[in-house]
Motif scaffolding. Structure first.
Motif, PDB file in Angstrom:
ATOM      1  N   GLY A 298     -57.323  20.817  31.389  1.00 26.30           N
ATOM      2  CA  GLY A 298     -57.339  20.577  32.830  1.00 26.30           C
ATOM      3  C   GLY A 298     -56.278  21.359  33.583  1.00 26.30           C
ATOM      4  N   PRO A 299     -56.515  21.576  34.902  1.00 26.67           N
ATOM      5  CA  PRO A 299     -55.636  22.434  35.711  1.00 26.67           C
ATOM      6  C   PRO A 299     -54.214  21.898  35.875  1.00 26.67           C
ATOM      7  N   ALA A 300     -54.034  20.579  35.846  1.00 22.99           N
ATOM      8  CA  ALA A 300     -52.691  20.035  36.071  1.00 22.99           C
ATOM      9  C   ALA A 300     -51.755  20.430  34.927  1.00 22.99           C
ATOM     10  N   ALA A 301     -52.263  20.342  33.691  1.00 25.35           N
ATOM     11  CA  ALA A 301     -51.451  20.719  32.525  1.00 25.35           C
ATOM     12  C   ALA A 301     -51.081  22.205  32.599  1.00 25.35           C
ATOM     13  N   ALA A 302     -52.046  23.018  33.032  1.00 22.75           N
ATOM     14  CA  ALA A 302     -51.805  24.456  33.109  1.00 22.75           C
ATOM     15  C   ALA A 302     -50.823  24.803  34.225  1.00 22.75           C
ATOM     16  N   LEU A 303     -50.907  24.057  35.344  1.00 24.09           N
ATOM     17  CA  LEU A 303     -50.021  24.347  36.482  1.00 24.09           C
ATOM     18  C   LEU A 303     -48.555  24.208  36.083  1.00 24.09           C
ATOM     19  N   ALA A 304     -48.266  23.214  35.244  1.00 25.12           N
ATOM     20  CA  ALA A 304     -46.882  23.025  34.781  1.00 25.12           C
ATOM     21  C   ALA A 304     -46.408  24.259  34.010  1.00 25.12           C
ATOM     22  N   LEU A 305     -47.310  24.816  33.189  1.00 25.53           N
ATOM     23  CA  LEU A 305     -46.955  26.011  32.403  1.00 25.53           C
ATOM     24  C   LEU A 305     -46.728  27.218  33.312  1.00 25.53           C
ATOM     25  N   VAL A 306     -47.580  27.349  34.346  1.00 28.00           N
ATOM     26  CA  VAL A 306     -47.471  28.484  35.264  1.00 28.00           C
ATOM     27  C   VAL A 306     -46.171  28.385  36.074  1.00 28.00           C
ATOM     28  N   GLU A 307     -45.827  27.162  36.483  1.00 23.93           N
ATOM     29  CA  GLU A 307     -44.590  26.987  37.252  1.00 23.93           C
ATOM     30  C   GLU A 307     -43.361  27.315  36.401  1.00 23.93           C
ATOM     31  N   GLU A 308     -43.477  27.014  35.115  1.00 20.46           N
ATOM     32  CA  GLU A 308     -42.404  27.371  34.182  1.00 20.46           C
ATOM     33  C   GLU A 308     -42.230  28.897  34.133  1.00 20.46           C
ATOM     34  N   LEU A 309     -43.367  29.609  34.115  1.00 22.37           N
ATOM     35  CA  LEU A 309     -43.326  31.073  34.097  1.00 22.37           C
ATOM     36  C   LEU A 309     -42.764  31.637  35.403  1.00 22.37           C
ATOM     37  N   GLU A 310     -43.023  30.950  36.521  1.00 23.91           N
ATOM     38  CA  GLU A 310     -42.456  31.374  37.806  1.00 23.91           C
ATOM     39  C   GLU A 310     -40.930  31.307  37.765  1.00 23.91           C
TER      40      GLU A 310
END
Lengths: 390, 112
Positions: A318-330
């Protein structure tokens, strides 16, 4: 003015070029400092200076030229393709890996420095300096333009594979210009990969790279619509994919995966194959893809891999789990100039119905994207997210 | 043939065990067998014996303090960098490594 310059050069072509350059220099210099008292004299002096600079460079070149001539050697016939030989020699371990890649793209593939800079995610002045430094080292340290010996060949393979992969990527999504693809670059990369496969049949990673490029190439016709607009993977017409090419890739991957420890190209190819073999986007085996990304990230801890893994996680968990990973990369910051980071984030926010934030992220991606087809896609997304009815 | 300096970096300078010293003694011959040539060589006393001069200031010690010190430099002739690297790899090393660098010029001043 031309005659005066020819006296210096004794070569009409060279003189003409020097004079033309002088006019170009005048445009910039006079705009900044005003027109000089004697513009004719200014131009003549500038043209002669340009000519002298070229002559000096030629003399330097002549003194280095013997180094650029490939000596006849018994191993030469092992590698029939001159371009491939140049790839190997540009990938000399005495050059930094970054320089190897840059130099090969510039020298073997004839890409402009700006384009090489775009592909490798560095600024153009940095890239120009990197290429200049590498060329200087080749000349001064006498890095030979010869085919590596059989003993050295395997060590040079990985760098060459990376270069070929970057070359394909540059063709697959042109970083500048009107079209999404530059088929000339992509096909040249594919040719190089095929040839390397013929020369090094025992190297699983060569098979892995070739398989990866074949799968990308099999899907190329469906990546953009008739108007050149980017089509997302979930909306692509899978009937247009080249099944024979995908099958060829699959055979290569099956063989390469039997190697003791699959390398990065084999793993990437396996991921791409899972995408290519799903009958529909919805039937993609996302859990298996995430597992392959985990394996890939272990041997290749790159933020770009982490971003692609996040995209796969968004489908598996799901997108919520992925968003956390993307924010980490930011927060990591290494991908600050990479437009796929805000584009991926925007996509996740859109799927979470956070339209205002998605619009902002799409706009961020738009500001970083250089490819017109991708820009049009991102513009359409920004508009869609800002539409008041939503 | 091109000329290269091979700089030897050793943790303990030239404080080397006899077997390593013996290997150094045969290095020039092995390089010749491999198609190269040693045209000069020097072994340096350790860092603590060095004196640095910055303008008018004279200080004790080497110009750059590093974990490894330059124990020696030799000059070789080689066909190209690949050949030079192959020759430099023959250098006996205890705890350190070598750096290969092309020369602009190398001259020995003859006494007249």
């Amino acid at each position: 003015m031309l005659a005066s310059t020819v006296r210096v050069t004794r070569d009409l072509d060279l003189a003409e070029e020097a004079v033309q350059d002088a006019y170009v220099q005048a445009l910039a210099a006079w705009a900044a400092d005003g027109v000089p008292a004697r513009p004719g004299a200014w131009l003549t002096v500038a043209a002669r200076r340009n000519a002298l600079n070229v002559l000096q460079r030629q003399r330097t070149l002549e003194s280095k030229l013997p180094l650029l001539i490939v000596p006849d050697s018994p191993v030469e016939s092992d590698i029939p393709d001159d371009r491939l030989r140049l790839v190997f020699t540009c990938c000399h371990p005495a050059l930094a890996v970054e320089a190897q890649v840059a130099l090969t793209l510039r020298m073997v593939c004839g890409m402009a420095t700006a384009e090489v800079a775009g592909v490798l995610l560095v600024s153009e002045p940095t890239m120009a300096a990197r290429i200049t430094r590498a060329k200087k080292k080749i000349a001064l340290a006498r890095i030979p333009y010869v085919v590596p010996s059989a003993a050295d060949l395997p060590d040079r393979v990985e760098a060459a594979l990376m270069v070929i992969h970057l070359l394909y990527s540059a063709g697959h999504t042109a970083t500048a210009g009107p079209d999404l693809m530059r088929d000339d670059l992509a096909e040249r990369a594919l040719d190089l990969a095929r040839m390397l496969r013929l020369l090094l049949p025992g190297e699983p990673e060569v098979a892995g790279l070739l398989a990866l490029l074949l799968i990308h190439h099999a899907r190329r016709s469906s990546r953009a619509d008739a108007d050149g607009r980017l089509v997302r993977l979930d909306e692509q017409d899978r009937s247009g994919w080249d099944r024979a090419m995908i099958a060829e890739a699959d055979r290569l991957i099956t063989a390469a995966l039997t190697a003791a420890a699959p390398g990065r190209f084999t793993l990437q190819a396996a991921i791409a194959a899972l995408h290519a073999e799903a009958a529909t986007y919805g039937e993609t085996d996302w859990a298996q893809i995430v597992l392959l990304y985990d394996q890939l990230l272990r041997i290749w801890p790159s933020p770009v891999v982490a971003l692609n893994r996040a995209a796969a996680v968004s489908r598996a968990d799901g997108p919520a789990a992925a968003l956390a990973l993307v924010e980490e990369l930011e927060r990591d910051g290494r991908l600050a100039a990479y437009h796929y980071l805000p584009a991926t984030k925007a996509d996740l926010l859109r799927r979470l119905d956070r339209h205002d934030e998605a619009a902002t992220a799409y706009a961020e991606a738009l500001a970083l994207a250089g490819n017109a087809a991708e820009q049009r896609f991102l513009e359409a997304r920004v508009d869609e997210m800002r539409r008041p009815t939503r | 043939m091109a000329r290269y300096a091979v700089m030897i970096f050793e943790r303990n300078g030239n404080d080397l065990p006899p077997e390593v010293v013996a290997e150094h003694m045969t290095l020039a011959g092995r390089i010749t067998e491999a198609g190269g040539k040693v045209i000069a060589g020097m072994a340096l006393q350790e860092n603590s014996t060095a004196t640095s001069i910055r303008g008018d200031l004279i200080t004790d010690g080497p110009w750059i303090e590093t974990k490894e010190m330059i124990a020696g430099i030799f000059v070789i002739e080689a066909r190209d960098l690949d050949h030079a690297i192959a020759l430099a790899k023959m250098t006996p090393i205890l705890d350190g490594g070598v750096e290969v660098r092309p020369l602009i010029d190398f001259a020995v001043v003859e006494e007249s």
